[in-house]
Design a protein around this motif. Structure first.
Motif, PDB file in Angstrom:
ATOM      1  N   SER A   1      40.161  -9.929  14.105  1.00 27.56           N
ATOM      2  CA  SER A   1      39.696 -10.491  15.565  1.00 27.56           C
ATOM      3  C   SER A   1      39.053  -9.297  16.308  1.00 27.56           C
ATOM      4  O   SER A   1      38.120  -9.619  17.179  1.00 27.56           O
ATOM      5  CB  SER A   1      40.894 -10.789  16.396  1.00 27.56           C
TER       6      SER A   1
ATOM      7  N   ARG B   1      43.888  -8.518  13.244  1.00 24.06           N
ATOM      8  CA  ARG B   1      43.972  -9.955  13.326  1.00 24.06           C
ATOM      9  C   ARG B   1      44.993 -10.429  14.220  1.00 24.06           C
ATOM     10  O   ARG B   1      46.234 -10.187  14.043  1.00 24.06           O
ATOM     11  CB  ARG B   1      43.923 -10.635  12.146  1.00 24.06           C
TER      12      ARG B   1
ATOM     13  N   ASP C   1      46.862 -13.875  16.533  1.00 21.06           N
ATOM     14  CA  ASP C   1      47.060 -15.167  16.739  1.00 21.06           C
ATOM     15  C   ASP C   1      46.713 -15.566  17.994  1.00 21.06           C
ATOM     16  O   ASP C   1      46.317 -14.986  18.953  1.00 21.06           O
ATOM     17  CB  ASP C   1      48.301 -15.765  16.238  1.00 21.06           C
ATOM     18  N   GLU C   2      46.767 -17.014  18.344  1.00 22.80           N
ATOM     19  CA  GLU C   2      46.178 -17.248  19.556  1.00 22.80           C
ATOM     20  C   GLU C   2      47.214 -16.902  20.703  1.00 22.80           C
ATOM     21  O   GLU C   2      46.877 -16.777  21.777  1.00 22.80           O
ATOM     22  CB  GLU C   2      46.372 -19.022  19.646  1.00 22.80           C
ATOM     23  N   ASN C   3      48.621 -16.306  20.399  1.00 18.37           N
ATOM     24  CA  ASN C   3      49.311 -15.808  21.320  1.00 18.37           C
ATOM     25  C   ASN C   3      49.421 -14.273  21.557  1.00 18.37           C
ATOM     26  O   ASN C   3      50.211 -13.749  22.273  1.00 18.37           O
ATOM     27  CB  ASN C   3      50.807 -16.181  20.994  1.00 18.37           C
ATOM     28  N   GLY C   4      48.296 -13.772  20.972  1.00 17.99           N
ATOM     29  CA  GLY C   4      48.094 -12.445  21.007  1.00 17.99           C
ATOM     30  C   GLY C   4      48.981 -11.477  19.997  1.00 17.99           C
ATOM     31  O   GLY C   4      49.124 -10.406  20.369  1.00 17.99           O
ATOM     32  N   ARG C   5      49.687 -12.335  18.997  1.00 20.42           N
ATOM     33  CA  ARG C   5      50.324 -11.415  18.181  1.00 20.42           C
ATOM     34  C   ARG C   5      49.664 -10.854  16.977  1.00 20.42           C
ATOM     35  O   ARG C   5      48.731 -11.833  16.648  1.00 20.42           O
ATOM     36  CB  ARG C   5      51.583 -12.565  17.713  1.00 20.42           C
TER      37      ARG C   5
ATOM     38  N   GLU D   1      48.925 -10.182  13.712  1.00 22.27           N
ATOM     39  CA  GLU D   1      49.134 -10.928  12.399  1.00 22.27           C
ATOM     40  C   GLU D   1      49.130  -9.867  11.436  1.00 22.27           C
ATOM     41  O   GLU D   1      49.827  -9.719  10.421  1.00 22.27           O
ATOM     42  CB  GLU D   1      48.317 -12.338  12.340  1.00 22.27           C
TER      43      GLU D   1
ATOM     44  N   THR E   1      53.420  -8.372  19.802  1.00 24.20           N
ATOM     45  CA  THR E   1      52.203  -8.777  20.842  1.00 24.20           C
ATOM     46  C   THR E   1      51.701  -7.339  21.156  1.00 24.20           C
ATOM     47  O   THR E   1      52.249  -6.335  20.851  1.00 24.20           O
ATOM     48  CB  THR E   1      52.557  -9.362  21.844  1.00 24.20           C
TER      49      THR E   1
ATOM     50  N   LYS F   1      41.420  -8.034  24.886  1.00 23.68           N
ATOM     51  CA  LYS F   1      41.799  -8.994  26.240  1.00 23.68           C
ATOM     52  C   LYS F   1      40.462  -9.261  27.114  1.00 23.68           C
ATOM     53  O   LYS F   1      40.365  -9.947  27.985  1.00 23.68           O
ATOM     54  CB  LYS F   1      42.702  -7.940  27.051  1.00 23.68           C
TER      55      LYS F   1
ATOM     56  N   ASP G   1      34.999  -8.187  20.351  1.00 24.23           N
ATOM     57  CA  ASP G   1      35.653  -7.803  19.095  1.00 24.23           C
ATOM     58  C   ASP G   1      35.723  -6.435  18.757  1.00 24.23           C
ATOM     59  O   ASP G   1      35.843  -5.982  17.510  1.00 24.23           O
ATOM     60  CB  ASP G   1      34.674  -8.754  17.924  1.00 24.23           C
TER      61      ASP G   1
END
Ligand code: ZN
Length: 158
Positions: free
Chosen positions: A29, A48, A50-54, A56, A83, A142, A146
């Protein structure tokens, strides 16, 4: 040298010789670079989210002294699965420790091995490079970017 110093030295050398989470993240990401010109340390981080900002996945590449490389290796292990905001809390604890402040040593995990660095101002930038670069990745993500072209230098840090 106390036995704690020996233990901490062993942790640093272990991460330096066998760095964790080295390489690239194909579907990253955000990708950012950091450098510490005073020592010649360089790091490239790929994450990378996820959609919750964690976080991965996180991988690093680069080169530098044992302090900088151990710090990066330990950091990737600590923030993976967390996160950005949780990682930021760890980052602040490291900064406090480098300034000689009190930290929850149990919560620091292997980062505590870097505690002795706080006595050597020149090496603090080596230890902080990974975290300064992590903060850049967080700021880029945020802001919806990228990280392309983003680079941070420890020279800019007070
Ligand atoms: Zn260094």
């Amino acid at each position: 040298m106390s036995e704690f110093d020996d233990l901490y030295q062993a942790i640093i050398l272990d991460h330096y010789r066998k760095p964790r989470n080295r390489g690239t993240v194909p579907d990253a990401s955000v990708r950012v670079d950091g450098k510490n010109p005073l020592c010649g340390d360089e790091v490239h981080l790929e994450l990378r989210l996820d959609e919750n900002g964690r976080i991965e996945d996180i991988k690093s590449s680069g080169h530098g002294c044992s302090i900088s490389q151990a710090s990066i290796s330990i950091m990737t292990e600590l923030v993976k699965g967390r996160t950005f905001d949780e990682g930021k809390q760890v980052c602040e604890s490291v900064r406090t420790m480098m300034r000689g402040g009190e930290v929850d040593e149990e919560a620091m995990g292997e980062l505590i091995a870097l505690k002795g660095v706080s006595k050597f101002p020149v090496r603090i930038k080596c230890a902080m490079l990974s975290w300064t670069t992590f903060e850049l990745a967080m700021a880029e993500f945020k802001a919806g970017r990228d990280g392309a072209g983003a680079m941070v230098s420890t020279e800019d840090e007070k």
